[in-house]
Design a protein around this motif. Sequence first.
Motif, PDB file in Angstrom:
ATOM      1  N   LEU A 142      -5.784   1.470  -3.089  1.00 24.57           N
ATOM      2  CA  LEU A 142      -6.239   2.539  -3.648  1.00 24.57           C
ATOM      3  C   LEU A 142      -7.670   3.240  -2.789  1.00 24.57           C
ATOM      4  O   LEU A 142      -7.651   4.490  -2.025  1.00 24.57           O
ATOM      5  N   TYR A 143      -8.499   2.325  -2.465  1.00 27.59           N
ATOM      6  CA  TYR A 143      -9.575   2.609  -1.675  1.00 27.59           C
ATOM      7  C   TYR A 143      -9.185   2.949  -0.293  1.00 27.59           C
ATOM      8  O   TYR A 143      -9.483   3.979   0.299  1.00 27.59           O
ATOM      9  N   LEU A 183      -4.941  -3.734  -6.475  1.00 28.73           N
ATOM     10  CA  LEU A 183      -4.740  -2.172  -6.371  1.00 28.73           C
ATOM     11  C   LEU A 183      -5.959  -1.538  -6.068  1.00 28.73           C
ATOM     12  O   LEU A 183      -5.689  -0.534  -5.253  1.00 28.73           O
ATOM     13  N   TYR A 184      -7.065  -2.195  -6.463  1.00 28.30           N
ATOM     14  CA  TYR A 184      -8.216  -0.882  -6.127  1.00 28.30           C
ATOM     15  C   TYR A 184      -8.477  -1.011  -4.615  1.00 28.30           C
ATOM     16  O   TYR A 184      -8.888  -0.186  -3.931  1.00 28.30           O
ATOM     17  N   TYR A 219      -5.393   6.995 -11.740  1.00 27.00           N
ATOM     18  CA  TYR A 219      -5.418   7.964 -10.559  1.00 27.00           C
ATOM     19  C   TYR A 219      -4.211   9.064 -10.542  1.00 27.00           C
ATOM     20  O   TYR A 219      -3.202   8.915 -11.167  1.00 27.00           O
ATOM     21  N   ARG A 252      -7.285   6.240  -0.105  1.00 26.86           N
ATOM     22  CA  ARG A 252      -8.181   7.346  -0.130  1.00 26.86           C
ATOM     23  C   ARG A 252      -8.955   7.668   1.142  1.00 26.86           C
ATOM     24  O   ARG A 252      -9.278   8.753   1.640  1.00 26.86           O
ATOM     25  N   GLN A 284       0.979  -1.321  -0.115  1.00 24.79           N
ATOM     26  CA  GLN A 284       0.007   0.069  -0.234  1.00 24.79           C
ATOM     27  C   GLN A 284       0.823   1.108  -0.035  1.00 24.79           C
ATOM     28  O   GLN A 284       0.381   2.157  -0.607  1.00 24.79           O
ATOM     29  N   ARG A 339      -9.694  10.351  -9.049  1.00 21.33           N
ATOM     30  CA  ARG A 339      -9.746   9.207 -10.037  1.00 21.33           C
ATOM     31  C   ARG A 339      -9.993   9.862 -11.387  1.00 21.33           C
ATOM     32  O   ARG A 339     -10.970  10.708 -11.603  1.00 21.33           O
ATOM     33  N   TYR A 364      -3.632   2.767 -14.335  1.00 21.24           N
ATOM     34  CA  TYR A 364      -3.628   1.425 -13.415  1.00 21.24           C
ATOM     35  C   TYR A 364      -2.349   0.376 -13.807  1.00 21.24           C
ATOM     36  O   TYR A 364      -1.775  -0.325 -13.051  1.00 21.24           O
ATOM     37  N   ARG A 421      -5.548  -5.862 -10.410  1.00 20.26           N
ATOM     38  CA  ARG A 421      -6.378  -4.768 -10.232  1.00 20.26           C
ATOM     39  C   ARG A 421      -7.279  -4.682  -9.025  1.00 20.26           C
ATOM     40  O   ARG A 421      -7.603  -3.773  -8.383  1.00 20.26           O
ATOM     41  N   ALA A 422      -7.803  -5.916  -8.808  1.00 22.56           N
ATOM     42  CA  ALA A 422      -8.538  -6.044  -7.640  1.00 22.56           C
ATOM     43  C   ALA A 422      -7.714  -5.533  -6.352  1.00 22.56           C
ATOM     44  O   ALA A 422      -8.135  -5.076  -5.623  1.00 22.56           O
TER      45      ALA A 422
END
Length: 277
Positions: free
Chosen positions: A68-69, A64-65, A90, A72, A27, A85, A44, A61-62
């Motif tokens: 990022l979540y 990474l999301y 991003y 944030r 992270q 976004r 991405y 990607r999952a």
Amino acid sequence: MAFEVRLLGAVEALGDGVAVELGHARQRCVLVALAVEANRPVSYDQLVTRVWGDAPPRQPRAALYGYLYRLRQVLSDVPDVALARVPGCYRMVVDPDAVDLHRFERLVARARRAEDDARRVALYDEALALWRGEAFTGLDTPWLSTVRMALEQQRSVAEADRTDAALRLGRHQEVLAVLTARTAAHPLDERLAGQLMLALHGLGRTAEALAVYQRVRRRLAEELGADPGEALRAVHRRVLQTPVLTVTPAPTWRAVVTPVTRLPVEATTSAVPGPRW
């Protein structure tokens, strides 16, 4: 400054002086990948490459999301920063001076434009004081290694440029101990050898300055089969031909450095240009 990102050492973030919990190493890598490109979009795919290199997880990607979540979320209440976004990307929206890496580069650029050496030294000192250790301490991906190498080169050149300015101001004693240590660590570095010679000569220790030249000349011949370059030979002539220096003439060293914001965005193992004197 309400928000700060510190990359020149362990990766940290502060909001109003309070540490922000950035989570585990991957992270933090996501934060670094965005902070290095402050205010510029990062796709991405670029984030996946920067965070995992050539060994991404099964569903990158999952993962990474998720990172990022969470970033944030932890930054949502911190003033003066946002993770925006945009289509396929991003972007960290932040004052560049809030990121120590960018502040370092801007201070170095200002130092090189300064009109006098006293101001130049002060700006270099401010820039170099931002370093708290190896950049991104504890994090390692191929992309991070490339950026780290570029930053270390920038730091080394800034230290040498600062030394040149200090020598021109006649601060020979001030720089002597540091130069002695640096030349011991980098015995084939001709720029450091030339600076050490000027410092010693400026303190009236001309015989020691000439001994430095002979030592470097021998090592270059033995290890590289080469002679000293013209810049170091010019310093040698200067020491031989001039009295003890109070203020040294401007050195002729030059270096090529690569700001990290100009590295290829998908670089992973590309070499960083070395000094060219």
